[in-house]
Design a protein around this motif. Structure first.
Motif, PDB file in Angstrom:
ATOM      1  N   GLY A   1       0.816  -1.211   0.000  1.00 33.77           N
ATOM      2  CA  GLY A   1       0.000   0.000   0.000  1.00 33.77           C
ATOM      3  C   GLY A   1       0.847   1.257   0.000  1.00 33.77           C
ATOM      4  O   GLY A   1       0.542   2.240  -0.700  1.00 33.77           O
ATOM      5  N   ILE A   2       1.928   1.245   0.768  1.00 33.96           N
ATOM      6  CA  ILE A   2       2.829   2.398   0.816  1.00 33.96           C
ATOM      7  C   ILE A   2       3.504   2.609  -0.532  1.00 33.96           C
ATOM      8  O   ILE A   2       3.633   3.738  -1.009  1.00 33.96           O
ATOM      9  CB  ILE A   2       3.877   2.200   1.926  1.00 33.96           C
ATOM     10  CG1 ILE A   2       3.204   2.322   3.306  1.00 33.96           C
ATOM     11  CG2 ILE A   2       5.028   3.208   1.807  1.00 33.96           C
ATOM     12  CD1 ILE A   2       4.088   1.901   4.461  1.00 33.96           C
ATOM     13  N   ARG A   3       3.934   1.513  -1.148  1.00 38.09           N
ATOM     14  CA  ARG A   3       4.627   1.614  -2.439  1.00 38.09           C
ATOM     15  C   ARG A   3       3.687   1.906  -3.599  1.00 38.09           C
ATOM     16  O   ARG A   3       3.953   2.780  -4.435  1.00 38.09           O
ATOM     17  CB  ARG A   3       5.382   0.310  -2.731  1.00 38.09           C
ATOM     18  CG  ARG A   3       6.235   0.365  -3.996  1.00 38.09           C
ATOM     19  CD  ARG A   3       6.736  -1.000  -4.393  1.00 38.09           C
ATOM     20  NE  ARG A   3       5.642  -1.884  -4.820  1.00 38.09           N
ATOM     21  CZ  ARG A   3       5.809  -3.161  -5.156  1.00 38.09           C
ATOM     22  NH1 ARG A   3       7.007  -3.722  -5.064  1.00 38.09           N
ATOM     23  NH2 ARG A   3       4.770  -3.896  -5.544  1.00 38.09           N
ATOM     24  N   ASP A   4       2.566   1.180  -3.668  1.00 37.24           N
ATOM     25  CA  ASP A   4       1.720   1.226  -4.859  1.00 37.24           C
ATOM     26  C   ASP A   4       0.568   2.224  -4.768  1.00 37.24           C
ATOM     27  O   ASP A   4       0.054   2.662  -5.799  1.00 37.24           O
ATOM     28  CB  ASP A   4       1.137  -0.163  -5.134  1.00 37.24           C
ATOM     29  CG  ASP A   4       2.217  -1.209  -5.370  1.00 37.24           C
ATOM     30  OD1 ASP A   4       3.354  -0.823  -5.703  1.00 37.24           O
ATOM     31  OD2 ASP A   4       1.925  -2.407  -5.198  1.00 37.24           O
ATOM     32  N   LYS A   5       0.157   2.578  -3.557  1.00 43.03           N
ATOM     33  CA  LYS A   5      -1.002   3.455  -3.380  1.00 43.03           C
ATOM     34  C   LYS A   5      -0.646   4.757  -2.666  1.00 43.03           C
ATOM     35  O   LYS A   5      -1.542   5.526  -2.315  1.00 43.03           O
ATOM     36  CB  LYS A   5      -2.102   2.725  -2.600  1.00 43.03           C
ATOM     37  CG  LYS A   5      -2.629   1.471  -3.290  1.00 43.03           C
ATOM     38  CD  LYS A   5      -3.246   1.797  -4.639  1.00 43.03           C
ATOM     39  CE  LYS A   5      -3.740   0.541  -5.339  1.00 43.03           C
ATOM     40  NZ  LYS A   5      -4.312   0.859  -6.688  1.00 43.03           N
ATOM     41  N   ASP A   6       0.650   4.993  -2.472  1.00 44.59           N
ATOM     42  CA  ASP A   6       1.128   6.226  -1.841  1.00 44.59           C
ATOM     43  C   ASP A   6       0.450   6.476  -0.495  1.00 44.59           C
ATOM     44  O   ASP A   6       0.085   7.604  -0.162  1.00 44.59           O
ATOM     45  CB  ASP A   6       0.919   7.429  -2.770  1.00 44.59           C
ATOM     46  CG  ASP A   6       1.744   8.641  -2.331  1.00 44.59           C
ATOM     47  OD1 ASP A   6       2.812   8.443  -1.729  1.00 44.59           O
ATOM     48  OD2 ASP A   6       1.296   9.780  -2.582  1.00 44.59           O
ATOM     49  N   ILE A   7       0.253   5.412   0.271  1.00 44.84           N
ATOM     50  CA  ILE A   7      -0.324   5.543   1.609  1.00 44.84           C
ATOM     51  C   ILE A   7       0.734   6.096   2.548  1.00 44.84           C
ATOM     52  O   ILE A   7       1.867   5.618   2.578  1.00 44.84           O
ATOM     53  CB  ILE A   7      -0.846   4.183   2.106  1.00 44.84           C
ATOM     54  CG1 ILE A   7      -2.085   3.783   1.291  1.00 44.84           C
ATOM     55  CG2 ILE A   7      -1.162   4.215   3.591  1.00 44.84           C
ATOM     56  CD1 ILE A   7      -2.569   2.380   1.543  1.00 44.84           C
ATOM     57  N   ARG A   8       0.352   7.090   3.322  1.00 39.72           N
ATOM     58  CA  ARG A   8       1.315   7.779   4.177  1.00 39.72           C
ATOM     59  C   ARG A   8       0.953   7.610   5.643  1.00 39.72           C
ATOM     60  O   ARG A   8      -0.217   7.647   6.016  1.00 39.72           O
ATOM     61  CB  ARG A   8       1.366   9.264   3.808  1.00 39.72           C
ATOM     62  CG  ARG A   8       1.719   9.486   2.341  1.00 39.72           C
ATOM     63  CD  ARG A   8       1.880  10.941   1.979  1.00 39.72           C
ATOM     64  NE  ARG A   8       2.176  11.087   0.564  1.00 39.72           N
ATOM     65  CZ  ARG A   8       2.568  12.230  -0.011  1.00 39.72           C
ATOM     66  NH1 ARG A   8       2.706  13.319   0.747  1.00 39.72           N
ATOM     67  NH2 ARG A   8       2.826  12.270  -1.302  1.00 39.72           N
ATOM     68  N   CYS A   9       1.986   7.429   6.451  1.00 38.89           N
ATOM     69  CA  CYS A   9       1.810   7.310   7.891  1.00 38.89           C
ATOM     70  C   CYS A   9       3.120   7.698   8.562  1.00 38.89           C
ATOM     71  O   CYS A   9       4.130   7.953   7.885  1.00 38.89           O
ATOM     72  CB  CYS A   9       1.392   5.889   8.280  1.00 38.89           C
ATOM     73  SG  CYS A   9       2.571   4.622   7.771  1.00 38.89           S
TER      74      CYS A   9
END
Length: 303
Positions: free
Chosen positions: A207-215
């Motif tokens: 999700g972080i890599r492919d969907k630019d999810i940030r946390c």
């Protein structure tokens, strides 16, 4: 001993002493459980079948499917452990009933998130592992309630067996995570932490890599992360760009996940990312005894 511990010990015994000893151990200890999940029954009939106890295997299978009305993915009945049962009419009947229930459940399965509204300035979102669900996650992570974070849980739409779910390595997990985050006021929280067990960790990284999810931080417990085998550099860059702090906890006896963790850790260190790694001596694919302390130290160290 909870279900996860019981099944993990059963797996250890398979390697140490063989399937018959493992089966006898499981049969002796299942009555300590409040209830038996579809996974426990799967262990029982598979171990019985591979221990030359065909009749017992069929009885466990019929108890699961006919009496308890459970079901499994069709692939479960193709397991070579069940070869000795394949030609039995009772096996074929259970397999057919199970598949019908599976197909019905597959049509209506949806991603489930416990989030209802915002109640804190910090949010922790937990993803279960394969053959688990939100209720199983809560047993382990509920200690975080009252720690200045709102704790919520995400359950996959990808079904495994009755009331148990999975995250396929190349499945829809990142899409499910992204759609959930977009629906729960994610960006309104000042502190955001994603936590995963086993295959849930792979979904977080994808999700972080492919969907630019940030946390702000991610906690990866016993991480099953095949993502590191391909395009790991793009993953590292996504973590670096978003300044995400990483905690990895893995058992030294976790044969399936340890190698992946080492690869991932090395890449993180090479790129000078903020990574905290703990390899727990004598631990398999499970949570360490001091898990609560480890997590609290990590999430509170900057506060």
């Amino acid at each position: 001993m909870n279900e996860t511990q019981l099944l993990n010990r059963t797996l250890e015994l398979i390697n140490e002493a063989g399937t018959l000893d493992a089966y006898n151990f499981l049969v002796t200890n299942i009555y300590t459980l409040n209830s038996m999940s579809s996974q426990v029954y799967n262990f029982l009939y598979c171990l019985a079948a591979t221990s030359d106890k065909k009749e017992e295997a069929l009885r466990w299978l019929e108890e699961a499917i006919i009496l308890k009305e459970l079901w499994y993915r069709p692939e479960v009945f193709e397991d070579e452990d069940l070869n000795s049962l394949q030609d039995d009419i009772r096996f074929k009947t259970c397999s057919k009933i199970s598949e019908e229930r599976y197909l019905k459940a597959h049509k209506i399965s949806k991603t489930q998130c416990t989030w209802i509204n915002k109640s804190s300035n910090g949010l922790i979102l937990v993803l279960h592992g394969n053959q688990q669900n939100n209720d199983i996650s809560k047993v382990t992570w509920q200690f975080l309630y009252g720690e200045k974070y709102q704790v919520e849980y995400l359950q996959s739409e990808e079904i495994d067996s009755y009331n148990l779910f999975r995250w396929e390595d190349d499945g829809t997990g990142p899409i499910q995570l992204k759609e959930t985050i977009d629906s729960i006021e994610w960006n309104s929280y000042e502190h955001k932490i994603l936590c995963g067990f086993s295959a849930g960790c792979n979904v977080i990284l994808r999700g972080i890599r492919d969907k630019d999810i940030r946390c702000n931080k991610i906690i990866l417990q016993s991480p099953w992360i095949p993502i590191v085998k391909n395009n790991v550099n793009s993953l590292i860059q996504a973590l670096k760009k978003n300044d995400i702090e990483v905690l990895i906890i893995c058992g030294n006896d976790d044969e399936d996940c340890l190698k992946q963790c080492k690869i991932f850790e090395l890449k993180l260190i090479e790129e000078e990312l903020d990574v905290n790694t703990l390899y727990i001596e004598g631990l398999g694919h499970d949570y360490p005894e001091n898990f609560n302390e480890i997590v609290l130290d990590f999430i509170n160290k900057d506060n």
